[in-house]
Scaffold this active site. Structure first.
Site, mmCIF file in Angstrom:
data_model
loop_
_atom_site.group_PDB
_atom_site.id
_atom_site.type_symbol
_atom_site.label_atom_id
_atom_site.label_comp_id
_atom_site.label_asym_id
_atom_site.label_seq_id
_atom_site.Cartn_x
_atom_site.Cartn_y
_atom_site.Cartn_z
ATOM 1 N N SER A 144 0.982 -0.779 0.210
ATOM 2 C CA SER A 144 -0.565 0.112 -0.152
ATOM 3 C C SER A 144 0.680 1.217 0.083
ATOM 4 O O SER A 144 2.176 1.279 0.341
ATOM 5 C CB SER A 144 -0.917 0.141 1.260
ATOM 6 O OG SER A 144 -1.941 1.489 1.619
ATOM 7 N N TYR A 157 -3.183 -0.462 10.135
ATOM 8 C CA TYR A 157 -2.914 -0.910 8.369
ATOM 9 C C TYR A 157 -1.435 -0.081 8.136
ATOM 10 O O TYR A 157 -0.823 -1.452 7.015
ATOM 11 C CB TYR A 157 -4.305 -0.178 7.778
ATOM 12 C CG TYR A 157 -4.251 -0.352 6.328
ATOM 13 C CD1 TYR A 157 -4.411 -1.492 5.731
ATOM 14 C CD2 TYR A 157 -3.675 0.584 5.478
ATOM 15 C CE1 TYR A 157 -4.593 -2.212 4.055
ATOM 16 C CE2 TYR A 157 -3.558 0.152 4.246
ATOM 17 C CZ TYR A 157 -4.095 -0.879 3.672
ATOM 18 O OH TYR A 157 -3.973 -0.820 2.210
#
Length: 260
Positions: A144, A157
């Site tokens: 990501s 995350y």
């Protein structure tokens, strides 16, 4: 082009039932790969398999949680018995919990790390055993932009995806002698069902992403297909331990002044 062909290959995509995972799976199938997808939700798995079948792709599904090592061992063993060698693994399964760090329960933090990082380790370790024996394989971890950037509300995350970036580099180092390439894809901001509520005109975050991204738009899930095919094919045989950010140029710039 033969260099990018995946004919005769089997690709396992965790969480390949919707969104970015499905877009990458479709790309791999278009290049000739047979698909195996996983899910923890029976209805989503059934709908996804019906979708792939309607597209004319060969696909099979398995229902288990990638954080459950015993279930993962059982299902990977079954996959290899039923479909033969797994040539490509895409570690796509993941979750996010948007909570300020000071308010986030520790059990929620652990769950995100478990799914997004530990699950990828479990699956990579299991599938790599066959790849090591065959001295050939491709592993693609879906990282990501939070592997590189911080943002409010996504502490767990970002920690997981930063860890996944380093897991990618370390597994590449260990398994390169066996002709296994382990790389990552870092998606930018994409137009999916999950982002639909914030992509409406007038939403400040929608306007922020469009202005912050040099391409001037949200990504289309299909924008990831080419990178997935590349990293799964022989075209990437000497690329290892790298993260390719497919983000419309967002990480390349600090953005435009407000009055530009």
């Amino acid at each position: 082009m033969e260099l990018f062909s995946l004919r005769g290959k089997t690709a396992l995509i965790t969480g390949g039932t919707h969104g970015l995972g499905m877009a990458m799976a479709e790309g791999l199938a278009q290049a000739g790969a047979k698909l195996i997808i996983t899910s923890t939700t029976p209805a989503k798995l059934a709908d996804a398999l019906a979708h792939y079948e309607a597209q004319g792709f060969e696909a099979s599904g398995y229902l288990f949680d990638v954080t459950d090592e015993a279930a993962a061992i059982e299902n990977v063993t079954k996959m290899e018995a039923e479909h033969g060698a797994i040539d490509i693994l895409v570690n796509n399964a993941g979750i996010i919990k948007r909570v300020l760090a000071v308010d986030m329960p520790v059990e929620d933090f652990r769950r995100v790390i478990d799914v997004d990082l530990v699950g990828a380790f479990i699956m990579s370790r299991l599938v790599a055993k066959g790849m090591i024996n065959r001295r050939n394989g491709k592993i693609i971890n879906i990282c990501s932009m939070m592997s590189e950037l911080g943002r409010t509300n996504v502490t767990a995350y970002a920690a997981a995806k930063g860890g996944l970036k380093m897991l990618t580099r370390n597994l590449a180092t260990e398994w390169a002698p066996y002709n296994i390439q382990v790389n990552g894809i870092g998606p930018g901001y994409y137009a999916t069902s999950q982002t639909a509520p914030i992509r409406v005109d007038g939403n400040p975050f929608n306007e922020f992403i469009i202005s912050r991204t040099p391409a001037g738009r949200w990504g289309d899930p299909q924008d990831l297909a080419g990178t997935a095919i590349f990293l799964a094919s022989e075209a990437s045989n000497f690329i290892n331990g790298q993260i390719i950010y497919v983000d419309g140029g967002l990480l390349a710039t600090i953005g435009k002044p407000a009055n530009e």
